[in-house]
Design a protein around this motif. Structure first.
Motif: not given
Length: 486
Positions: A329-347
Motif C-alpha cells: 500500500l505504500g503506507m504504515k499505520f497505527i490503530s485507533i482501537k489500540l491507542l490509550d483511551p485518553i487519546h482515542a477519546e480526543k479523536l
C-alpha cells in the motif's frame, strides 16, 4: 485368523520375549556393619567397601542417564508456579500434545554456523516419506540484524536483509536424529520459510486456532540445543506495532526472570542462569489451553508472533500457489482501537471517528502520496470494509491476493483497491482507488528526503525556494477539493 488363534499367537510372542529377556541384577548399595566401622582395625574391609561403592555409583549413574530419569532434572512453569495450579492439568495435556510438532533447525554457510531456531511440521506425504517444516526466515538470514541487542534495523525503510537460500540446513528430529532440510520458499515480509525433509516415520501435525484475542492464556513452546522442551506461560497482547515492526504481529506478554528454578535428585531447589541452556525460541509455537497453535513466535525486535489466522492464510496461499503475495500500500499505520483511551477519546471529540487506521508514514513517490494521503490522515475502510487493527488489514490484503491469484493473475502486477480516507487537517472524507503492487517481497516505505545545499545553509541567502514544498516539517498550505484532481 480366529479370535482364539490371535490370542494364542500373542501369548506365544509374549513367552518368546520373556524367554529371551535376561533380568539385570538389582541395585545393591554396599555398607559397612557397625562392628567393622574402624578403618584402622579393618583396612581390608574399608578398601573393599570403597571399591564396591565406586561400582555401585557407576551402576546408579548409568540408570540415571536413562530418559526416564533425566540427567539434569528441572522444573518448568507448569510445576513450579502455584498461580497456574487451576489450569495445570489441562495445560500439561495441551503442551504434551502440541510439543510433538515442535522441532529444531540449525543452518550454516561454508561450514560456519549461521543461526538456529525452532519450527513446526505443517505437512506429511506418506507416499514420498517427506515432511514440510515451517520456520522463521531468520534461519537463513545472513546479517540477521533483528538479533542485535544494540541496534534494530528498520525493515520498512531499509529492506536490506540478505538470505542464503543455499545454506546448509539441518533438521533436528524428536528421536535425536538429524536430517537435511531442503529449501522451498521464504517470505521476507511475514518472516516465514519452508523446508522439505526426508523422514521415514509419520510426523505429528499441529492444529491451528481460528481465534486469537488479547488476554488469551497461552504457552510458548521451544526446544533448546539439547532438544529439551522449553515452556513459558504468558498472555496474548494486542498493541500497535513499533516503528520498526510489521503490521501483522501480535505480542507475547509474560513474567520475566533471569533464572530457572531447578531441583536435584534430593529435591533441593537451586537456580541456573538461562544463558547456560541456550535456546533460540524463534520459530516456536504459541499454543492455547486446547493445544492449538495461536501463533508462530518471533521475539525480535520484541516478543511478537504471527497470529494463527494470518498463518492459515499464508499456508493456504503457499500450498496452492507456492508463493505468499501481499499488497504493498505504500503506507504504515497505527490503530485507533489500540491507542490509550485518553487519546482515542480526543479523536472522537475532534472528528467523531472511533475506528480506523491512522497513517503513520507514506512512502515517497507512492501512489498514496500522489493522491494526497498524508501523515495523520485516517483510513476508515478498505474495499468497503471497516478496519480496526493492522492485523485485520493484513487479513484483508491476503484475501485480496487470493482472489487475484484465483482469477489466473500473477505476482508483480498492479491492481486497484478502494479505500476511504479522512483527511484530518481539511476534515474531508474521500473514497479513492489506490493502485498497489502484488508482491511477495518485504515492503519498503521510503522516507521523503531532500538535500540542503551550501547556498541554503548560508544565513544571508535566506530560505531557498527550491525544495521548500518537499520539506515535511513545514506547515502545509490549505488544500482544496480541486487540488486532489490535479
Amino acid at each position: 485368523m480366529t479370535k482364539a488363534g490371535g490370542a494364542a499367537k500373542e501369548e506365544e510372542e509374549d513367552e518368546e520375549e520373556l524367554s529371551s529377556f535376561t533380568p539385570k541384577s538389582p541395585l545393591n548399595m554396599p555398607y559397612i556393619p557397625d562392628e567393622l566401622n574402624d578403618p584402622a582395625a579393618y583396612p581390608a574391609t574399608h578398601a573393599a567397601f570403597k571399591e564396591a561403592q565406586a561400582k555401585y555409583r557407576e551402576k546408579l549413574n548409568h540408570r540415571y542417564r536413562l530418559f526416564t530419569l533425566p540427567h539434569e532434572p528441572e522444573s518448568s512453569c507448569l510445576s513450579n508456579r502455584r498461580d497456574l495450579l487451576l489450569i495445570r492439568e489441562s495445560a500439561n495435556k495441551a503442551v504434551l500434545h502440541a510439543a510433538k510438532s515442535v522441532i529444531r533447525l540449525s543452518s550454516s554457510v561454508d561450514g560456519k554456523p549461521l543461526a538456529n531456531c525452532c519450527g513446526l511440521w505443517i505437512k506429511w506425504d506418506a507416499e514420498c516419506k517427506t515432511g514440510i517444516v515451517l520456520t522463521t526466515a531468520q534461519l537463513i538470514c545472513s546479517n540477521n540484524s533483528k538479533h542485535s541487542n544494540y541496534t534494530i534495523a528498520n525493515h520498512w525503510e531499509e529492506g536490506a536483509d540478505h538470505y542464503h537460500i543455499k545454506a546448509n540446513v539441518i533438521v533436528h528430529l524428536l528421536d535425536d536424529t538429524t536430517a537435511e532440510g531442503h529449501y522451498l520458499y521464504h517470505q521476507e515480509h511475514y518472516d516465514l520459510a519452508f523446508f522439505e525433509v526426508r523422514v521415514d516415520e509419520p510426523v505429528d501435525l499441529p492444529s491451528f486456532s481460528s481465534s486469537v484475542h488479547s488476554g488469551l492464556d497461552v504457552f510458548r513452546l521451544a526446544r533448546d540445543v539439547h532438544m529439551n522442551l522449553r515452556i513459558t506461560h504468558g498472555w496474548v497482547e494486542d498493541r500497535n506495532p513499533g516503528s520498526n515492526e510489521r503490521h501483522h504481529s501480535m505480542y507475547f506478554s509474560h513474567q520475566k526472570t533471569d533464572y530457572r528454578p531447578r531441583k536435584d535428585f534430593n529435591n533441593c531447589v537451586y537456580h541456573v542462569k538461562k544463558e547456560e541452556y541456550p535456546c533460540n525460541e524463534d520459530g516456536g509455537s504459541i499454543i492455547d489451553l486446547d493445544g492449538k497453535v495461536v501463533g508462530l513466535f518471533n521475539k525480535h525486535p520484541t516478543e511478537s508472533f504471527v497470529p494463527s489466522y494470518i498463518l492459515d492464510k499464508c499456508l493456504d496461499l503457499w500450498l496452492e500457489f507456492r508463493c505468499i503475495p501481499r499488497l504493498h500500500l505504500g503506507m504504515k499505520f497505527i490503530s485507533i482501537k489500540l491507542l490509550d483511551p485518553i487519546h482515542a477519546e480526543k479523536l472522537w471529540r475532534m472528528y467523531k471517528i472511533e475506528v480506523g487506521l491512522i497513517v503513520e508514514k507514506v512512502s515517497a513517490e507512492s501512489h498514496a502520496e500522489k493522491l494526497g494521503i498524508c501523515l495523520g490522515d485516517i483510513i476508515e475502510r478498505f474495499n468497503g470494509e471497516s478496519i480496526s487493527t493492522t492485523v485485520e488489514l493484513e487479513k484483508m490484503l491476503l484475501r485480496r491476493c487470493r482472489d487475484h491469484l484465483d482469477q489466473g493473475n500473477h505476482l508483480n502486477e498492479q491492481i486497484d483497491v478502494s479505500i476511504q480516507v479522512f483527511h484530518t487537517e481539511e476534515r474531508v472524507r474521500r473514497n479513492i482507488n489506490l493502485s498497489v503492487a502484488v508482491s511477495d517481497c518485504g515492503e519498503v516505505v521510503k522516507k521523503r528526503t531532500y538535500p540542503i545545499t551550501a547556498i541554503e545553509a548560508t544565513p544571508a541567502s535566506g530560505q531557498s525556494s527550491q525544495n521548500v514544498a518537499d520539506d515535511p516539517w513545514l506547515p502545509r498550505p490549505k488544500r482544496t477539493w480541486e487540488s486532489y484532481l490535479t
